[in-house]
Design a protein around this motif. Structure first.
Motif, PDB file in Angstrom:
ATOM      1  N   GLU A  37      -6.209  -7.604  -8.298  1.00  0.00           N
ATOM      2  CA  GLU A  37      -7.465  -8.233  -7.889  1.00  0.00           C
ATOM      3  C   GLU A  37      -7.866  -9.384  -8.806  1.00  0.00           C
ATOM      4  O   GLU A  37      -8.609 -10.271  -8.389  1.00  0.00           O
ATOM      5  CB  GLU A  37      -8.569  -7.179  -7.788  1.00  0.00           C
ATOM      6  CG  GLU A  37      -8.348  -6.255  -6.594  1.00  0.00           C
ATOM      7  CD  GLU A  37      -9.283  -5.066  -6.540  1.00  0.00           C
ATOM      8  OE1 GLU A  37      -9.940  -4.756  -7.562  1.00  0.00           O
ATOM      9  OE2 GLU A  37      -9.341  -4.434  -5.467  1.00  0.00           O
ATOM     10  N   TYR A  96       1.920   6.640  -6.871  1.00  0.00           N
ATOM     11  CA  TYR A  96       0.941   7.675  -7.206  1.00  0.00           C
ATOM     12  C   TYR A  96       1.587   9.062  -7.130  1.00  0.00           C
ATOM     13  O   TYR A  96       1.463   9.874  -8.050  1.00  0.00           O
ATOM     14  CB  TYR A  96      -0.273   7.604  -6.269  1.00  0.00           C
ATOM     15  CG  TYR A  96      -1.182   8.790  -6.448  1.00  0.00           C
ATOM     16  CD1 TYR A  96      -2.169   8.781  -7.429  1.00  0.00           C
ATOM     17  CD2 TYR A  96      -1.023   9.939  -5.688  1.00  0.00           C
ATOM     18  CE1 TYR A  96      -2.983   9.890  -7.624  1.00  0.00           C
ATOM     19  CE2 TYR A  96      -1.823  11.044  -5.874  1.00  0.00           C
ATOM     20  CZ  TYR A  96      -2.797  11.012  -6.845  1.00  0.00           C
ATOM     21  OH  TYR A  96      -3.581  12.115  -7.050  1.00  0.00           O
ATOM     22  N   VAL A 103      -2.389   3.710 -10.996  1.00  0.00           N
ATOM     23  CA  VAL A 103      -2.401   2.975  -9.727  1.00  0.00           C
ATOM     24  C   VAL A 103      -3.678   2.137  -9.616  1.00  0.00           C
ATOM     25  O   VAL A 103      -3.631   0.974  -9.197  1.00  0.00           O
ATOM     26  CB  VAL A 103      -2.222   3.933  -8.535  1.00  0.00           C
ATOM     27  CG1 VAL A 103      -2.489   3.228  -7.208  1.00  0.00           C
ATOM     28  CG2 VAL A 103      -0.810   4.511  -8.549  1.00  0.00           C
ATOM     29  N   ASN A 104      -4.812   2.692 -10.006  1.00  0.00           N
ATOM     30  CA  ASN A 104      -6.055   1.922  -9.974  1.00  0.00           C
ATOM     31  C   ASN A 104      -5.982   0.712 -10.905  1.00  0.00           C
ATOM     32  O   ASN A 104      -6.512  -0.357 -10.589  1.00  0.00           O
ATOM     33  CB  ASN A 104      -7.255   2.792 -10.342  1.00  0.00           C
ATOM     34  CG  ASN A 104      -7.647   3.736  -9.222  1.00  0.00           C
ATOM     35  OD1 ASN A 104      -7.263   3.556  -8.067  1.00  0.00           O
ATOM     36  ND2 ASN A 104      -8.413   4.753  -9.560  1.00  0.00           N
ATOM     37  N   VAL A 120      -4.012  -1.989  -9.119  1.00  0.00           N
ATOM     38  CA  VAL A 120      -4.851  -2.621  -8.096  1.00  0.00           C
ATOM     39  C   VAL A 120      -5.849  -3.568  -8.753  1.00  0.00           C
ATOM     40  O   VAL A 120      -6.022  -4.711  -8.307  1.00  0.00           O
ATOM     41  CB  VAL A 120      -5.559  -1.550  -7.227  1.00  0.00           C
ATOM     42  CG1 VAL A 120      -6.615  -2.181  -6.331  1.00  0.00           C
ATOM     43  CG2 VAL A 120      -4.537  -0.784  -6.406  1.00  0.00           C
ATOM     44  N   SER A 121      -6.471  -3.129  -9.829  1.00  0.00           N
ATOM     45  CA  SER A 121      -7.425  -3.987 -10.541  1.00  0.00           C
ATOM     46  C   SER A 121      -6.745  -5.245 -11.072  1.00  0.00           C
ATOM     47  O   SER A 121      -7.296  -6.347 -10.992  1.00  0.00           O
ATOM     48  CB  SER A 121      -8.080  -3.231 -11.696  1.00  0.00           C
ATOM     49  OG  SER A 121      -8.888  -2.197 -11.201  1.00  0.00           O
ATOM     50  N   GLU A 149       0.835  -1.207   0.000  1.00  0.00           N
ATOM     51  CA  GLU A 149       0.000   0.000   0.000  1.00  0.00           C
ATOM     52  C   GLU A 149       0.867   1.254   0.000  1.00  0.00           C
ATOM     53  O   GLU A 149       0.580   2.215  -0.729  1.00  0.00           O
ATOM     54  CB  GLU A 149      -0.947  -0.009   1.195  1.00  0.00           C
ATOM     55  CG  GLU A 149      -2.040  -1.055   1.067  1.00  0.00           C
ATOM     56  CD  GLU A 149      -2.943  -1.131   2.294  1.00  0.00           C
ATOM     57  OE1 GLU A 149      -2.635  -0.491   3.329  1.00  0.00           O
ATOM     58  OE2 GLU A 149      -3.958  -1.835   2.210  1.00  0.00           O
ATOM     59  N   GLU A 209      -3.670   8.434 -10.804  1.00  0.00           N
ATOM     60  CA  GLU A 209      -4.811   7.685 -10.259  1.00  0.00           C
ATOM     61  C   GLU A 209      -5.217   6.543 -11.190  1.00  0.00           C
ATOM     62  O   GLU A 209      -5.445   5.416 -10.732  1.00  0.00           O
ATOM     63  CB  GLU A 209      -6.004   8.617 -10.029  1.00  0.00           C
ATOM     64  CG  GLU A 209      -7.184   7.908  -9.394  1.00  0.00           C
ATOM     65  CD  GLU A 209      -8.319   8.851  -9.041  1.00  0.00           C
ATOM     66  OE1 GLU A 209      -9.362   8.342  -8.609  1.00  0.00           O
ATOM     67  OE2 GLU A 209      -8.167  10.073  -9.199  1.00  0.00           O
ATOM     68  N   ARG A 210      -5.270   6.807 -12.476  1.00  0.00           N
ATOM     69  CA  ARG A 210      -5.638   5.747 -13.433  1.00  0.00           C
ATOM     70  C   ARG A 210      -4.621   4.611 -13.417  1.00  0.00           C
ATOM     71  O   ARG A 210      -4.993   3.439 -13.438  1.00  0.00           O
ATOM     72  CB  ARG A 210      -5.805   6.318 -14.837  1.00  0.00           C
ATOM     73  CG  ARG A 210      -7.091   7.105 -15.014  1.00  0.00           C
ATOM     74  CD  ARG A 210      -7.361   7.459 -16.460  1.00  0.00           C
ATOM     75  NE  ARG A 210      -6.349   8.325 -17.053  1.00  0.00           N
ATOM     76  CZ  ARG A 210      -6.319   9.647 -16.936  1.00  0.00           C
ATOM     77  NH1 ARG A 210      -7.242  10.273 -16.228  1.00  0.00           N
ATOM     78  NH2 ARG A 210      -5.365  10.360 -17.515  1.00  0.00           N
TER      79      ARG A 210
END
Length: 106
Positions: A43, A19, A35-36, A39-40, A12, A32-33
Motif C-alpha cells: 500500500e 498465510y 501477511v498484513n 499488504v501494508s 490475493e 497474520e502479522r
C-alpha cells in the motif's frame, strides 16, 4: 499524486497461501502479522510507485521489489493505479510464473 493500489486475484491467492504456510509452520498470529505487513508495504506504493527494479525482460511494464529479503512483490504502474500482480515467498520461481501468465494471455 497518489495511486490506487489493487491486488490481482492471483496475488490475493498467494497471500492466502503464504498465510496458511506460516500459520502451519509457526502460528496464525505470526502469519497474520507477516501477511498484513506485506499488504501494508504494498500500500505504500501509492505515493512512490516507481521503486524497485524494472523487469521488462519478464513482461512489459513489470516492476519487482522485495519485502524483508524473503518475499518478491511484482507489480505494474499505470497513471493512477498500482496493480500488485504477484507475491512470491522463499525463493519461488517468480520469473517463470510471470512469463507463463503472460504467455497464457496470448
Amino acid at each position: 499524486m497518489k495511486h490506487r493500489v489493487v491486488f490481482s486475484p492471483e496475488a490475493e491467492d498467494q497471500l492466502l497461501a503464504l498465510y496458511r504456510y506460516i500459520a502451519a509452520a509457526a502460528s496464525p498470529g505470526i502469519a497474520e502479522r507477516y501477511v498484513n505487513a506485506i499488504v501494508s508495504y504494498c500500500e505504500t506504493l501509492d505515493t512512490f510507485p516507481l521503486r524497485g527494479a524494472k523487469r521488462d525482460d519478464i513482461r512489459p511494464g513489470l516492476r519487482i521489489t522485495n519485502y524483508k529479503g524473503r518475499t518478491v512483490i511484482s507489480f505494474a504502474v499505470a497513471p493512477e493505479q498500482v496493480s500488485i500482480i504477484g507475491v512470491f515467498y522463499g525463493g519461488q520461481d517468480y520469473v517463470t510464473a510471470l512469463q507463463d501468465d503472460i504467455e497464457g494471455e496470448g
